[in-house]
Write an enzyme that holds these catalytic residues in place. Structure first.
Site, PDB file in Angstrom:
ATOM      1  N   CYS A  27       0.870  -1.302  -0.023  1.00 18.86           N
ATOM      2  CA  CYS A  27      -0.171   0.036   0.219  1.00 18.86           C
ATOM      3  C   CYS A  27       0.796   1.194   0.184  1.00 18.86           C
ATOM      4  CB  CYS A  27      -0.967   0.077   1.191  1.00 18.86           C
ATOM      5  SG  CYS A  27      -0.236  -0.598   2.736  1.00 18.86           S
ATOM      6  N   HIS A  50      -3.116   6.030   4.831  1.00 21.63           N
ATOM      7  CA  HIS A  50      -1.709   6.312   4.909  1.00 21.63           C
ATOM      8  C   HIS A  50      -1.173   7.713   4.372  1.00 21.63           C
ATOM      9  CE1 HIS A  50      -1.563   2.028   5.966  1.00 21.63           C
ATOM     10  NE2 HIS A  50      -0.939   1.504   4.790  1.00 21.63           N
TER      11      HIS A  50
HETATM   12  N1  LIG Z   1      -4.797  -3.755   4.790  1.00 22.51           N
HETATM   13  C1  LIG Z   1      -3.896  -3.178   3.824  1.00 22.51           C
HETATM   14  O1  LIG Z   1      -3.738  -2.016   3.894  1.00 22.51           O
HETATM   15  C2  LIG Z   1      -3.307  -3.842   2.743  1.00 22.51           C
HETATM   16  C3  LIG Z   1      -2.706  -2.927   1.604  1.00 22.51           C
HETATM   17  C4  LIG Z   1      -2.063  -3.655   0.607  1.00 22.51           C
HETATM   18  C5  LIG Z   1      -2.200  -5.137   0.673  1.00 22.51           C
HETATM   19  N2  LIG Z   1      -2.508  -6.013   1.845  1.00 22.51           N
HETATM   20  C6  LIG Z   1      -2.501  -7.595   1.635  1.00 22.51           C
HETATM   21  O2  LIG Z   1      -3.888  -7.801   1.349  1.00 22.51           O
HETATM   22  C7  LIG Z   1      -3.809  -9.089   1.898  1.00 22.51           C
HETATM   23  C8  LIG Z   1      -5.120  -8.984   2.809  1.00 22.51           C
HETATM   24  O3  LIG Z   1      -5.049  -8.347   3.673  1.00 22.51           O
HETATM   25  P1  LIG Z   1      -5.916  -7.655   4.732  1.00 22.51           P
HETATM   26  O4  LIG Z   1      -5.647  -6.506   5.283  1.00 22.51           O
HETATM   27  O5  LIG Z   1      -7.546  -7.677   4.005  1.00 22.51           O
HETATM   28  O6  LIG Z   1      -5.968  -8.818   5.962  1.00 22.51           O
HETATM   29  P2  LIG Z   1      -7.506  -9.279   6.782  1.00 22.51           P
HETATM   30  O7  LIG Z   1      -8.499  -7.931   7.194  1.00 22.51           O
HETATM   31  O8  LIG Z   1      -6.988  -9.804   7.677  1.00 22.51           O
HETATM   32  O9  LIG Z   1      -8.224 -10.438   6.012  1.00 22.51           O
HETATM   33  C9  LIG Z   1      -8.054 -11.471   5.849  1.00 22.51           C
HETATM   34  C10 LIG Z   1      -8.806 -12.473   5.061  1.00 22.51           C
HETATM   35  O10 LIG Z   1      -8.253 -13.615   4.397  1.00 22.51           O
HETATM   36  C11 LIG Z   1      -8.964 -14.579   4.702  1.00 22.51           C
HETATM   37  N3  LIG Z   1      -8.178 -15.645   5.276  1.00 22.51           N
HETATM   38  C12 LIG Z   1      -6.943 -15.988   6.224  1.00 22.51           C
HETATM   39  N4  LIG Z   1      -6.456 -17.143   5.928  1.00 22.51           N
HETATM   40  C13 LIG Z   1      -7.024 -17.665   4.727  1.00 22.51           C
HETATM   41  C14 LIG Z   1      -6.979 -19.195   4.289  1.00 22.51           C
HETATM   42  N5  LIG Z   1      -5.987 -19.893   4.548  1.00 22.51           N
HETATM   43  N6  LIG Z   1      -7.721 -19.154   3.236  1.00 22.51           N
HETATM   44  C15 LIG Z   1      -8.781 -18.517   2.616  1.00 22.51           C
HETATM   45  N7  LIG Z   1      -8.845 -16.984   3.235  1.00 22.51           N
HETATM   46  C16 LIG Z   1      -8.049 -16.896   4.309  1.00 22.51           C
HETATM   47  C17 LIG Z   1      -9.738 -14.142   6.187  1.00 22.51           C
HETATM   48  O11 LIG Z   1     -10.864 -14.904   6.219  1.00 22.51           O
HETATM   49  P3  LIG Z   1     -11.706 -15.136   7.644  1.00 22.51           P
HETATM   50  O12 LIG Z   1     -12.487 -14.023   7.769  1.00 22.51           O
HETATM   51  O13 LIG Z   1     -12.534 -16.431   7.437  1.00 22.51           O
HETATM   52  O14 LIG Z   1     -10.784 -15.283   8.727  1.00 22.51           O
HETATM   53  C18 LIG Z   1     -10.135 -12.739   5.690  1.00 22.51           C
HETATM   54  O15 LIG Z   1     -11.168 -12.752   4.698  1.00 22.51           O
HETATM   55  C19 LIG Z   1      -2.565  -9.241   2.715  1.00 22.51           C
HETATM   56  O16 LIG Z   1      -1.629  -9.933   1.820  1.00 22.51           O
HETATM   57  C20 LIG Z   1      -2.073  -7.884   2.848  1.00 22.51           C
HETATM   58  O17 LIG Z   1      -0.623  -7.894   2.860  1.00 22.51           O
HETATM   59  C21 LIG Z   1      -2.931  -5.163   2.761  1.00 22.51           C
END
Ligand SMILES: NC(=O)c1ccc[n+]([C@@H]2O[C@H](COP(=O)([O-])OP(=O)(O)OC[C@H]3O[C@@H](n4cnc5c(N)ncnc54)[C@H](OP(=O)(O)O)[C@@H]3O)[C@@H](O)[C@H]2O)c1
Length: 336
Positions: free
Chosen positions: A130, A241
């Site tokens: 991000c 951010h």
């Molecule tokens: N947050 C940011 O600002 C941001 C920015 C750029 C990139 N990212 C990237 O985007 C990705 C997601 O991040 P997030 O911030 O959205 O995380 P998050 O809020 O923790 O959400 C994670 C999601 O993944 C699911 N999940 C976890 N383990 C899994 C598995 N083994 N199989 C299938 N689904 C699974 C979870 O499902 P449940 O609800 O069932 O637990 C939830 O839907 C990461 O790689 C992160 O680095 C994030």
């Protein structure tokens, strides 16, 4: 190709839930949308285009018939397991995580900056970190107008939701109860400022978040030797951010030239009227897709030095919107 069948893995998370919303907002052409997560949230109901979709647990069979898969799951190991499953079923994968970003054959794409990189993809594309996305969207016009970049220094001010929904929840809990023990962050984040995001690389002293900014920007801008270093800081903000950027260009840019270059750049919105207290803030950026730039000013000592301030929604342009824009590029170029 007829309209694609699309899957969002991690559809209940901070990024995945935005992907679903943005597919609807941008009327992305699709014939079917499949929402996948873990057993924990299987059965959750999500509105989409007037219907209610039900979240399913992720399993290899769930990718059957899928043409395009957004992976929005935490942890490189999970992406490394799921991406090949989706690929084997014939889907093109857009991964939000860091597992594949630096692999040479994987395009690392910011559509305003390096759209041509999608050509020749091999079924797997990555969207950058991000903090990198908003930086390169603002750097590209300065790079072009200034005939190159001699050096870039960045300090980030990153929101709790950058660590996922769990990060935002921990900030909320800590704001109500100062004794709430930190689990997502290394220290309590509420009422605090923490100069530590992701693991330290003990040899060099930088964190992985800081190294991602350096490596990913170099790859996206096509400048493998770009001198760029960062200090990444977590602040008690839910979404949005911000970054303080110092850049030295090859050619001297007047304030007016730099301003004109930023104002004309795709994806940038210049918010820079200091006399009216108009400059980007995290709250201004939250919920929108532009990268907001302001506080543009020449360095008082270095003739080719410029300072500016950048704010963007880390969950939208920093992740979900950027991924959907990549998908739109693939559709537009017939590359799905
Ligand atoms: N947050 C940011 O600002 C941001 C920015 C750029 C990139 N990212 C990237 O985007 C990705 C997601 O991040 P997030 O911030 O959205 O995380 P998050 O809020 O923790 O959400 C994670 C999601 O993944 C699911 N999940 C976890 N383990 C899994 C598995 N083994 N199989 C299938 N689904 C699974 C979870 O499902 P449940 O609800 O069932 O637990 C939830 O839907 C990461 O790689 C992160 O680095 C994030």
């Amino acid at each position: 190709m007829s309209l694609p069948a699309v899957a969002v893995v991690g559809a209940t998370g901070a990024v995945g839930s935005r992907v679903v919303r943005i597919l609807e907002e941008r009327a992305f052409p699709l014939r079917e949308l499949r929402l996948l997560a873990t057993e924990r949230s299987a059965g959750a109901r999500v509105p989409f285009r007037g219907e209610t979709l039900v979240v399913e647990p992720t399993a290899p069979e769930g990718f059957r018939g899928v043409d395009l898969c957004f992976l929005a799951v935490p942890g490189s190991a999970t992406s490394r397991t799921l991406a090949p499953q989706a690929r084997a079923a014939g889907a093109v994968v857009i991964d939000k995580g860091s597992a594949f970003r630096m692999e040479p054959e994987v395009p690392l794409v910011v559509p305003e900056v390096n759209p041509a990189s999608v050509r020749g993809h091999q079924g797997l594309l990555a969207t950058p970190n991000c903090s990198t996305i908003q930086l390169v969207v603002a750097l590209q016009p300065i790079l072009r107008a200034g005939g190159g970049l001699r050096r870039v220094l960045v300090a980030t001010y990153q929101a709790a939701s950058g660590a996922g929904q769990g990060g935002a929840d921990e900030l909320a809990a800590g704001s109500r109860d100062a004794a709430h023990p930190p689990r997502v962050f290394p220290r309590p984040l509420a009422f605090n400022v923490i100069p530590h995001i992701d693991a330290f690389d003990l040899a060099g002293g930088f964190t992985q978040e800081e190294l991602k900014l350096r490596r990913e920007s170099r790859k996206i801008l096509g400048l493998p030797d770009l001198r760029l270093s960062a200090t990444a800081v977590r602040v008690p903000v839910f979404v949005g951010h911000c970054e303080a950027v110092y850049v030295e260009t090859e050619r001297h840019l007047t304030h007016a030239e730099a301003r004109a270059a930023l104002a004309a750049a795709p994806g940038v919105k210049l918010v820079d009227e200091p006399a009216a207290a108009a400059y980007p803030t995290a709250l201004d950026a939250a919920g929108r897709d532009d990268v907001l730039v302001g506080r543009l000013r020449p360095d008082p000592d270095e003739e080719n030095g410029l300072h500016f301030w950048v704010a963007a929604d880390n969950l939208r342009k920093g992740a979900a919107t950027n991924g959907v824009q990549i998908a739109e590029l693939l559709v537009g170029e017939g590359l799905l």
